[in-house]
Design a protein around this motif. Structure first.
Motif, PDB file in Angstrom:
ATOM      1  N   ASP C  67      88.075   3.527  53.740  1.00 17.94           N
ATOM      2  CA  ASP C  67      87.301   2.426  53.194  1.00 17.94           C
ATOM      3  C   ASP C  67      85.877   2.865  52.897  1.00 17.94           C
ATOM      4  OD1 ASP C  67      87.329  -0.770  52.936  1.00 17.94           O
ATOM      5  OD2 ASP C  67      85.405  -0.104  53.699  1.00 17.94           O
ATOM      6  N   GLU C  68      85.333   3.710  53.774  1.00 12.89           N
ATOM      7  CA  GLU C  68      83.947   4.161  53.609  1.00 12.89           C
ATOM      8  C   GLU C  68      83.773   4.908  52.292  1.00 12.89           C
ATOM      9  OE1 GLU C  68      81.893   5.522  57.402  1.00 12.89           O
ATOM     10  OE2 GLU C  68      81.803   7.318  56.141  1.00 12.89           O
ATOM     11  N   VAL C  69      84.740   5.774  52.008  1.00 14.56           N
ATOM     12  CA  VAL C  69      84.690   6.548  50.762  1.00 14.56           C
ATOM     13  C   VAL C  69      84.656   5.599  49.568  1.00 14.56           C
ATOM     14  CG1 VAL C  69      86.118   8.000  49.255  1.00 14.56           C
ATOM     15  CG2 VAL C  69      85.793   8.630  51.666  1.00 14.56           C
ATOM     16  N   ILE C  70      85.555   4.645  49.566  1.00 15.19           N
ATOM     17  CA  ILE C  70      85.614   3.725  48.425  1.00 15.19           C
ATOM     18  C   ILE C  70      84.341   2.869  48.389  1.00 15.19           C
ATOM     19  CG2 ILE C  70      86.939   1.925  47.274  1.00 15.19           C
ATOM     20  CD1 ILE C  70      89.400   2.855  48.729  1.00 15.19           C
ATOM     21  N   GLU C  71      83.939   2.398  49.558  1.00 16.00           N
ATOM     22  CA  GLU C  71      82.730   1.563  49.621  1.00 16.00           C
ATOM     23  C   GLU C  71      81.526   2.334  49.054  1.00 16.00           C
ATOM     24  OE1 GLU C  71      82.538  -1.658  50.634  1.00 16.00           O
ATOM     25  OE2 GLU C  71      80.370  -1.724  50.262  1.00 16.00           O
ATOM     26  N   ASN C  72      81.349   3.575  49.492  1.00 10.75           N
ATOM     27  CA  ASN C  72      80.200   4.358  49.020  1.00 10.75           C
ATOM     28  C   ASN C  72      80.283   4.633  47.525  1.00 10.75           C
ATOM     29  OD1 ASN C  72      79.262   4.470  51.605  1.00 10.75           O
ATOM     30  ND2 ASN C  72      80.020   6.555  52.018  1.00 10.75           N
ATOM     31  N   LEU C  73      81.471   4.981  47.071  1.00  7.58           N
ATOM     32  CA  LEU C  73      81.605   5.385  45.668  1.00  7.58           C
ATOM     33  C   LEU C  73      81.596   4.196  44.710  1.00  7.58           C
ATOM     34  CD1 LEU C  73      84.181   8.301  46.036  1.00  7.58           C
ATOM     35  CD2 LEU C  73      81.721   8.469  45.607  1.00  7.58           C
ATOM     36  N   THR C  74      81.690   2.986  45.244  1.00  4.71           N
ATOM     37  CA  THR C  74      81.643   1.820  44.350  1.00  4.71           C
ATOM     38  C   THR C  74      80.326   1.055  44.455  1.00  4.71           C
ATOM     39  OG1 THR C  74      82.779   0.479  46.020  1.00  4.71           O
ATOM     40  CG2 THR C  74      84.166   1.474  44.321  1.00  4.71           C
ATOM     41  N   GLN C  75      79.351   1.623  45.153  1.00  2.04           N
ATOM     42  CA  GLN C  75      78.033   0.959  45.270  1.00  2.04           C
ATOM     43  C   GLN C  75      77.358   0.826  43.909  1.00  2.04           C
ATOM     44  OE1 GLN C  75      76.340  -0.254  47.979  1.00  2.04           O
ATOM     45  NE2 GLN C  75      78.119   0.064  49.289  1.00  2.04           N
ATOM     46  N   ASN C  76      77.532   1.839  43.062  1.00  3.81           N
ATOM     47  CA  ASN C  76      76.852   1.841  41.765  1.00  3.81           C
ATOM     48  C   ASN C  76      77.881   1.831  40.640  1.00  3.81           C
ATOM     49  OD1 ASN C  76      74.169   2.095  42.856  1.00  3.81           O
ATOM     50  ND2 ASN C  76      74.824   4.148  43.488  1.00  3.81           N
ATOM     51  N   PRO C  77      77.449   1.388  39.460  1.00  2.00           N
ATOM     52  CA  PRO C  77      78.371   1.383  38.323  1.00  2.00           C
ATOM     53  C   PRO C  77      78.936   2.778  38.063  1.00  2.00           C
ATOM     54  CG  PRO C  77      76.423   0.112  37.791  1.00  2.00           C
ATOM     55  CD  PRO C  77      76.156   0.759  39.112  1.00  2.00           C
ATOM     56  N   VAL C  78      80.221   2.836  37.710  1.00  2.00           N
ATOM     57  CA  VAL C  78      80.875   4.118  37.428  1.00  2.00           C
ATOM     58  C   VAL C  78      81.112   4.250  35.925  1.00  2.00           C
ATOM     59  CG1 VAL C  78      82.016   4.171  39.687  1.00  2.00           C
ATOM     60  CG2 VAL C  78      83.206   3.148  37.727  1.00  2.00           C
ATOM     61  N   GLU C  79      81.332   5.505  35.497  1.00  2.35           N
ATOM     62  CA  GLU C  79      81.560   5.767  34.066  1.00  2.35           C
ATOM     63  C   GLU C  79      82.876   5.149  33.612  1.00  2.35           C
ATOM     64  OE1 GLU C  79      79.619   7.033  31.817  1.00  2.35           O
ATOM     65  OE2 GLU C  79      78.057   7.388  33.324  1.00  2.35           O
ATOM     66  N   ASN C  80      83.926   5.389  34.426  1.00  2.00           N
ATOM     67  CA  ASN C  80      85.243   4.832  34.119  1.00  2.00           C
ATOM     68  C   ASN C  80      86.101   4.922  35.368  1.00  2.00           C
ATOM     69  OD1 ASN C  80      86.655   7.431  34.160  1.00  2.00           O
ATOM     70  ND2 ASN C  80      85.446   7.848  32.315  1.00  2.00           N
ATOM     71  N   ILE C  88      87.225   9.829  44.507  1.00  9.44           N
ATOM     72  CA  ILE C  88      87.832   9.349  45.758  1.00  9.44           C
ATOM     73  C   ILE C  88      88.772  10.406  46.351  1.00  9.44           C
ATOM     74  CG2 ILE C  88      89.457   7.665  46.725  1.00  9.44           C
ATOM     75  CD1 ILE C  88      88.153   5.545  44.859  1.00  9.44           C
ATOM     76  N   VAL C  89      89.662  10.981  45.541  1.00 11.48           N
ATOM     77  CA  VAL C  89      90.596  11.977  46.114  1.00 11.48           C
ATOM     78  C   VAL C  89      89.862  13.238  46.567  1.00 11.48           C
ATOM     79  CG1 VAL C  89      92.763  11.179  45.100  1.00 11.48           C
ATOM     80  CG2 VAL C  89      91.308  12.739  43.778  1.00 11.48           C
ATOM     81  N   ASN C  90      88.818  13.641  45.842  1.00 10.23           N
ATOM     82  CA  ASN C  90      88.027  14.796  46.296  1.00 10.23           C
ATOM     83  C   ASN C  90      87.437  14.539  47.677  1.00 10.23           C
ATOM     84  OD1 ASN C  90      88.368  16.608  44.207  1.00 10.23           O
ATOM     85  ND2 ASN C  90      86.733  15.682  42.973  1.00 10.23           N
TER      86      ASN C  90
END
Lengths: 308, 308, 308, 308
Positions: C67-80, C88-90
């Motif tokens: 959850d932490e990974v997803i939470e951190n990576l979705t804090q800011n707008p993403v390209e796509n 996320i998989v990395n």
């Protein structure tokens, strides 16, 4: 010119309690002070009645109106979902001149940001929010706003059985009554626990405008504890320990929601309607258990007062 | 001895409208004359109320009773599902002495055998059947039986638009008004069509016992045509052609169910309650359209009579 | 200090193909040029493997990481959404050092704005978009993006039966062969039609980055026509008429999606994987019909070329 | 004579991996020795492929065959669901002469009778059973049978945290290390627990015919304990206590299912395929956790042996 089939007389002239559309999806933007609007991917069910006195069939002629009304009214950010719904039923009554009643139900998922109880990690929670509005041709209206949330509930009954069993075992093992009662006080004993769903729906009126944040908090008031998507080990201990020091029957969950509503809505008129439901997805059964209460705020105040 | 937690007084003494269990699955056998019983894999929802005057929490103490009652009453084949439900609410009131009301909803899938319209192939159809029973401590009871079925519905409005368009094209192509009106009469014109769901629920009483077979037929009465799992080419033509010569608004579907009920239930007392709903899964929209009527048989008789 | 249970050896040492979490909901913002980001209320399923060589049980120890990974990576707008999934998989492989493989599936509802075909009314359409990413420890990865959409499909077979029937009736009524063939040409004949669901999933690579807008258009390419939430009478005629001049088997829907993909993705390498599925919610049956194709773009190019 | 549309050449000649129907419902009767047959209200999904070399579209022509095959083969009681499925794919290949492969998936709810652990009350349990069969034109076939069941799972990690917390509290309260370790041994400590779903699918062959009863037992082997619809207080204590003395990670649940399968299927050839999945509906999260293993029985035997 295209034919207007729905004006033709039906073969069988019988009135209809409700005619409408279910599952219209629209993006709704709700204003927030000093921030960008909240985006709600919303689902609308809309209905009008079709009295037998009218003896016509021309609702379908106006189905286009149903989507058009919602489409037009959701072009710009709205103040809140209940005001949007009131505007929808007003406009439906305007466009369906034979109808004596219009109804709308809108629901959406709403994302809350929150922090975990121990490590204070940021996380998100999805809650369902909804609003219903009914309006009659004579001007009367009933409007509700509500929420459904998830939490953990711990069964007090199974826990009491485990406590009794444990006390017996401790006694056999030679612990003294004083020691046993100390152990009983300290330890979070096992029970079955599960996802609980708390549901609250409350009337909205000119003289009483509940905030959705309060409605969500009331819906959570019956849980043994909140749940989280992220839980570090310290958080997990916090959730499980506190939930087990706070066991609750499905009936208690509803009572505590009711108590919370009476406290939070201290300015609500006595005749404001409110409805509570708790559903526990029992981990020891394949079925769910459910408790409900439907009352006015005044009735709940009376019952609480008489507890003395 | 095991502790009896639920007898303890709750901290918050508030009555509950309903407490119970949802989703209890049981195998129910229904007797058939001269045949093996029908097997219904059934789902039960059961509730009692918990008045504030009682101020106790001891419903959960009796949750075991809920499943036990159903388990015991489903050991042997039953006459019909509504009688089973009446026995369940009676027994729930016996076992929960504080409750003033008990309720049960049972539903199951029921397999009908039928033949296709043209090639007379054997096939099966799944319909949902259900029964609700409520009983109050003072002896009053309300019992319903119902069914939900699928069929095809063809939209008259879109068909009328296609007819108008076609007439215009035929005129341009040089056909005479007489020829056009002959073509209009002969040809099954296109429209949108879709899966429709017909739903009927009718009161069961000492003086009126509707047969489930009739309820199922009424639920189908609003369709443009029946649907089948097997369709040989001759059958497919039959279904599509007849459905298109029989287009129906969602409102008409409900009216025709009502008319069918009045005809089939000619011996029903005037105050028998009945409820109809038609839902069309529109092929031209992502949303569904819905029409409903709730009435007494007497009201429907009056409306039909006044049509002349 | 809190104990670390998951490092203990399991009693039974057997490897696991996948361990993970399903149904994590997060708000994802996707950047748009010159506009506010698109808001996607997204659902994530994430997995890693747990090889038997590791013989440990410490995935659950790291569930917080998921959850932490997803939470951190979705804090800011993403390209796509596919780039988000790759990150996320990395990060999952970084945090679960024993895993040889990490996977994520993300899906969300996406709201398209569009105009009706005749009256040009603004309306909205909900489509499902999704992305899958798998990455292996040795650096290989497979990434897909996809969409699922609704449209109307008209059955050519039933229509042909209706045409044959109509021709016969016209002949009996005295129309000449020339007239009949003219009528056959002009009129939209009835058939059964229904909601169809088109599904496309295509590989995303360094050397091939399909746009989600193209994927959505390909998913629609197999329909008889688009569907809309609002339809004025002129629009309804347009949809029903065009759909009936464009009847399609479920098999054809897949073939036309494949053709559309070959055309739109003319710059895609031959070994790019692509998957199509069409599901028709048949209005004349209770069951659905389905067709699927899984291929490389190169295989589809060859098959299309050999058609001559 | 009716036209045969599907023999016409398609405009776009592309092969299809699978074409078929989903959701065909049929009543299936399975023989039992000395008893009336078991009734299964079953759902079938059936598919054949449509190679590009055939370049035809005539699957839909034979859709009638799909239902007819199932209808004919379910007229009489069958030996077991996997044999029924084998007959279905054989007959599909016979009727669709161009297809190189036929597939069927059948699933149904199956009602088990059982007794509660303490008071020995009779109760019922609903489990899902299913069978898949694929057959290729060259004679190869793959057949599976499987089951999905519910049970309770208790989290060992949260319990360990609660034990550590409790030990600390007991120490502060003046209990000696010996007393604490005795208490640790005796008491069922709290944890979070939830509905778990165990899923098993195993290959069926000429030389290996697993019994469905064994498959169901294996699917339950990963649970902390069984669950029941009726629970008297003595039963509830039994379930909750035993479950908490038997905590299991989602990974362990799969490992224990695998171990159980190796034991029960001691006569299975090494290359028999088997698949396990455990899903826990976590009471402390809104998401579920999942573990899976796909292996041959031989691989599982090797991994278990190497644990030594």
């Amino acid at each position: 010119m295209l034919p207007d089939v729905q004006l033709a007389k039906p073969d069988v002239e019988i009135g209809l309690s409700r005619v409408g559309a279910k599952g219209i999806r629209k993006l709704v933007q709700v204003k927030r002070e000093g921030k960008r609007p909240v985006i709600l991917i919303s689902t609308f069910d809309v209905f009008v009645d079709l009295p037998s006195t009218r003896k016509g069939v021309n609702l379908s002629r106006n189905f286009e109106a149903v989507d058009e009304v919602i489409e037009n009214l959701t072009q710009n950010p709205v103040e809140n979902i209940e005001d949007l719904n009131i505007r929808i039923v007003n406009e439906l009554l305007d466009r369906h001149e034979y109808a004596t009643k219009a109804e709308v139900l809108m629901e959406a998922e709403y994302i809350l940001k929150k922090k975990t109880p121990f490590s204070k990690q940021k996380t998100q929670e999805v809650v369902k929010i909804f609003s219903e509005a009914k309006k009659w041709r004579d001007g009367r209206q009933k409007v509700f706003v509500g929420a459904e949330v998830y939490g953990i509930t711990v069964c007090p009954c199974a826990q009491e059985l485990i406590r009794a069993y444990s006390a017996e075992q401790l006694e056999k093992a030679g612990f003294t009554p004083d020691q046993i009662s100390e152990i009983m006080r300290i330890i979070p004993f096992a029970s079955h626990n599960q996802r609980g769903r708390g549901f609250v729906k409350v009337e909205v009126r000119e003289d009483f405008k509940p905030r959705i944040e309060d409605v969500i908090e009331i819906a959570k008031a019956g849980m043994s504890y909140e749940i989280y998507e992220i839980l570090k080990r310290g958080d997990e201990l916090e959730v499980v320990k506190n939930a087990h020091f706070n066991p609750r029957f499905v009936e208690d969950a509803v009572r505590l929601m009711a108590k919370s509503a009476v406290e939070k809505f201290s300015d609500a008129p006595d005749d404001v309607l409110i409805y509570f439901r708790q559903t526990n997805e029992e981990s020891i059964h394949q079925h769910d258990v459910v408790a409900e209460r439907k009352a006015t705020i005044g009735e709940l105040r009376d019952e609480l007062a008489s507890n003395g």
